[in-house]
Each structure stands twice: as structure tokens, then as C-alpha cells.
Design a protein around this motif. Structure first.
Motif, short mmCIF file in Angstrom:
data_model
loop_
_atom_site.label_atom_id
_atom_site.label_comp_id
_atom_site.label_asym_id
_atom_site.label_seq_id
_atom_site.Cartn_x
_atom_site.Cartn_y
_atom_site.Cartn_z
N LEU A 199 -35.73 -30.99 12.54
CA LEU A 199 -35.87 -29.93 12.59
C LEU A 199 -34.83 -28.88 13.38
CD1 LEU A 199 -39.64 -30.55 14.02
CD2 LEU A 199 -39.15 -29.18 12.18
N ARG A 200 -34.29 -29.49 14.11
CA ARG A 200 -33.12 -28.53 14.76
C ARG A 200 -32.01 -28.38 13.73
NH1 ARG A 200 -36.38 -28.70 17.64
NH2 ARG A 200 -36.79 -26.64 16.36
N ALA A 201 -31.70 -29.31 13.02
CA ALA A 201 -30.56 -29.36 11.94
C ALA A 201 -30.84 -28.33 10.59
CB ALA A 201 -30.48 -30.66 11.49
N ALA A 202 -32.26 -28.34 10.58
CA ALA A 202 -32.71 -27.35 9.60
C ALA A 202 -32.99 -25.82 10.07
CB ALA A 202 -34.22 -27.66 9.04
N GLY A 203 -32.56 -25.72 11.55
CA GLY A 203 -32.76 -24.44 11.88
C GLY A 203 -34.24 -23.98 12.08
N SER A 204 -35.00 -24.80 12.29
CA SER A 204 -36.39 -24.34 12.38
C SER A 204 -37.13 -24.21 13.80
CB SER A 204 -37.42 -25.81 12.04
OG SER A 204 -38.94 -25.30 12.13
N ASP A 310 -40.89 -38.21 0.63
CA ASP A 310 -39.88 -37.66 1.59
C ASP A 310 -40.48 -36.70 2.60
OD1 ASP A 310 -38.19 -39.53 0.53
OD2 ASP A 310 -37.20 -38.13 -0.72
N LEU A 311 -40.22 -36.96 3.90
CA LEU A 311 -40.69 -35.78 4.70
C LEU A 311 -39.24 -34.94 5.02
CD1 LEU A 311 -42.15 -34.12 6.71
CD2 LEU A 311 -42.06 -36.22 8.19
N THR A 312 -39.12 -33.56 4.56
CA THR A 312 -37.86 -32.89 4.62
C THR A 312 -38.25 -31.53 5.04
OG1 THR A 312 -37.88 -32.26 2.16
CG2 THR A 312 -36.71 -34.24 2.82
N PHE A 313 -37.21 -30.80 5.69
CA PHE A 313 -37.16 -29.53 6.09
C PHE A 313 -36.13 -28.80 5.55
CE2 PHE A 313 -39.23 -32.45 9.08
CZ PHE A 313 -40.53 -31.77 9.23
N ASP A 314 -36.00 -28.62 4.17
CA ASP A 314 -35.03 -27.74 3.59
C ASP A 314 -35.33 -26.33 3.63
OD1 ASP A 314 -33.75 -30.09 3.09
OD2 ASP A 314 -34.80 -30.40 0.93
N GLU A 315 -36.48 -26.03 3.66
CA GLU A 315 -36.98 -24.69 3.84
C GLU A 315 -37.84 -24.36 4.97
OE1 GLU A 315 -39.10 -23.36 0.10
OE2 GLU A 315 -37.31 -24.03 -1.44
N VAL A 316 -37.34 -23.57 5.91
CA VAL A 316 -37.99 -23.18 7.00
C VAL A 316 -37.64 -21.71 7.33
CG1 VAL A 316 -37.51 -25.24 8.21
CG2 VAL A 316 -35.89 -23.46 8.58
N ARG A 317 -38.82 -21.05 8.07
CA ARG A 317 -38.87 -19.59 8.31
C ARG A 317 -38.96 -19.51 9.65
NH1 ARG A 317 -43.54 -18.46 3.96
NH2 ARG A 317 -43.63 -20.90 4.04
#
Length: 317
Positions: A199-204, A310-317
């Protein structure tokens, strides 16, 4: 001299108000999960009880409503052992925001034989870890769209001396129920810390936090009929144990703080203050094996393979 802003001390009996927020508690119909739900409902939030048993959830909601005037509650049919059912459960939430999910539900078996789900997964690993891993996958869009949301995972003191066998995650060899349970809880905790790193890496702004409830006894837990009835005799007989452990109402405090306290940070672990067994919640240094990022990443990959997504967090807001 300029005034110094005082940060209020956390008070487990004076929780901050949370009107307009929504929290999901898995296994919120009984045990520690019930008291997590009851305490969160007292803040004015909407609390969703995730549970397989509609009747037990109804009893829990009635009990909470009798103690929390105006409590906003609902039940979500949720079977963590059935991975194929979880997307439909999340779709049925019908929410436009989710401020926190508390991964509390769990199965603990005491005796052999080894049991499997209909999909062929070992029951405790499937329910405690894989089910919550898959649930997080389906909740991810809702959580990451809610600024500052939290994913709170309930670990266990039982995991402190255990290690994962990445070649036998499902305990197919030398099955021992207590070891299989401890490993399933360790898998949950490793997942939660790896989740926060991603989550941190994705900027969430979504946080992943681990809690463990310490020692909790039914005999020290306040009555909540018909869910749980404690007699005066039981309380008196077990009163000396209150020096070491606590009731399930107090065991809920770390999870409630992890949901509500604005000072909580992602990647932390919260536990009872006194030896990790009883008392008010505090942030605890991570056990050495919980910082093993290689094992956590390998577990993540294996879990994605087992849930078939896959559990990914490519798109965060």
C-alpha cells in the motif's frame, strides 16, 4: 510563549465519535469480534457484522442495540471458507465507502483429524488466512477509494514461536491442530505487514495494521445473553486469573484503537500493555520473524495462486 497542543491520551471508555463512517467486522457475532462491533457501534458509526449464521448475527445485533441507543447495524452473509462466495458477499454490501475492515473471524481446531474445505484447502489456513486474503482482494477498490481507510488483522500470541513451512502451507504432513492454527495466524500477520508495504509503495492512504488480543477468557467476559452468560460463581472462581489475562471485552481494545486512533500508523502491531496479555492497548515492537520480507513476499505469491487471482494496488485514490 506559544501554547503547546496536547494530544489527548487514549481512553478505551471514551472513544472518538465516528458518525458517517462504516466498519466491517468479520466474525462480529460472537467472542472478541462481538465486543469490537459493540464498541465501534457506540461511536455512531455503521457497523456491518460479517457472519455465516444469520440467526446468531441477529442475536448479536439485538444485544448491541439494547446497549447502544440508536446503534446502526447490519448483517453481511460471509463464509470465509468458501472463496468462491466472497465476491458476491462484497457486492451485496451496497456501500459507497468502507472506512475499515477488521479481519477477526477465525477457526481453531483442538483435535485431529485434519479437515478441508470443499475446495480442498486445510480448514484453518483457508478460513483464517486465505479467506481474509481473498476478502481483501474484493474489498480493495472500496477501501482504497476511502481516504485513510484501515485494514486491521487480528493475529495471535500463538504465532510468536511458530514459523511457516512454505513447502507445506496447508499442513498436509505431520498435522498438529495447534501448530496448524498458529501457522495460519502467522500467515495472517505476515500478509498484513506485506500488505502495508505494498500500500505504501502504491501511494495509498489505506493502512494495514496488526493487533493481537492477548489472553481472553469467557469467565472474565461480561454477560451478553443469549450470546454469552457468565455466572457470578464463574467470575469469582476465575478472578485471580484477572491478574494475568482479561475478558473478551478488553481483548477487543487493540482492534478498536487500530480502527479509530488517528495516531495509529500502517505496519504497526497493537497489543495489550502488560506482557502482551492484558491491559490497555499499546504499540508493540514487531517480533523478529514478522520482519521477514522474503517469506512474506513468497506467502503473498502462494496466496494469489491459491485464490486464483492477484491482489494488487495499481490504482489508488
Amino acid at each position: 510563549m506559544p501554547s503547546v497542543t496536547q494530544v489527548p491520551q487514549w481512553d478505551v471508555h471514551r472513544l472518538p465519535r465516528s458518525e458517517g463512517r462504516c466498519f466491517l467486522v468479520t466474525g462480529g457475532n460472537a467472542g472478541i469480534g462481538y465486543f469490537v462491533a459493540e464498541q465501534l457501534a457506540g461511536t455512531g458509526a455503521m457497523v456491518v457484522l460479517g457472519s455465516r449464521d444469520k440467526a446468531k448475527a441477529g442475536d448479536a445485533i439485538a444485544s448491541i442495540s439494547s446497549r447502544v441507543p440508536g446503534a446502526r447495524m447490519k448483517h453481511l452473509s460471509l463464509d470465509l471458507a468458501d472463496l468462491t462466495s466472497l465476491k458476491a458477499s462484497v457486492d451485496a454490501l451496497g456501500l459507497d465507502r468502507l472506512d475499515a475492515v477488521v479481519h477477526n473471524a477465525g477457526v481453531a481446531l483442538d483435535h485431529p483429524p485434519r479437515r478441508e474445505t470443499t475446495a480442498g484447502h486445510e480448514l484453518m489456513f483457508a478460513t483464517n488466512h486465505l479467506g481474509h486474503f481473498a476478502l481483501t482482494h474484493h474489498l480493495a477498490p472500496l477501501l482504497t477509494a476511502t481516504p485513510g481507510s484501515r485494514i486491521v488483522t487480528t493475529g495471535s500470541f500463538a504465532a510468536k514461536t511458530e514459523r511457516l513451512d512454505l513447502n507445506d502451507l496447508q499442513s498436509t504432513h505431520g498435522y498438529q491442530p495447534k501448530r496448524a492454527y498458529a501457522r495460519s495466524k502467522l500467515a495472517q500477520m505476515l500478509f498484513a505487514f506485506e500488505l502495508d508495504r505494498r500500500l505504501r509503495a502504491a501511494g495509498s492512504t489505506t493502512l494495514s495494521v496488526v493487533v493481537h488480543p492477548g489472553g481472553a477468557l469467557d469467565a472474565l467476559t461480561p454477560s451478553r445473553p443469549p450470546l454469552h452468560v457468565r455466572t457470578a460463581g464463574e467470575r469469582l472462581r476465575h478472578l485471580p486469573l484477572g491478574l494475568l489475562v482479561q475478558g473478551k471485552d478488553a481483548a477487543a481494545w487493540p482492534a478498536v484503537r487500530a480502527v479509530l486512533d488517528p495516531g495509529v500508523r500502517g505496519g504497526q502491531m497493537w497489543s495489550p500493555r502488560l506482557f502482551g496479555l492484558r491491559g490497555t492497548p499499546r504499540s508493540e515492537p514487531l517480533w523478529n520473524h514478522l520482519t521477514d520480507t522474503t517469506t512474506a513476499a513468497r506467502l503473498w505469491a502462494a496466496s494469489c495462486n491459491l485464490i486464483g487471482d492477484d491482489l494488487t494496488f495499481d490504482e489508488v485514490r
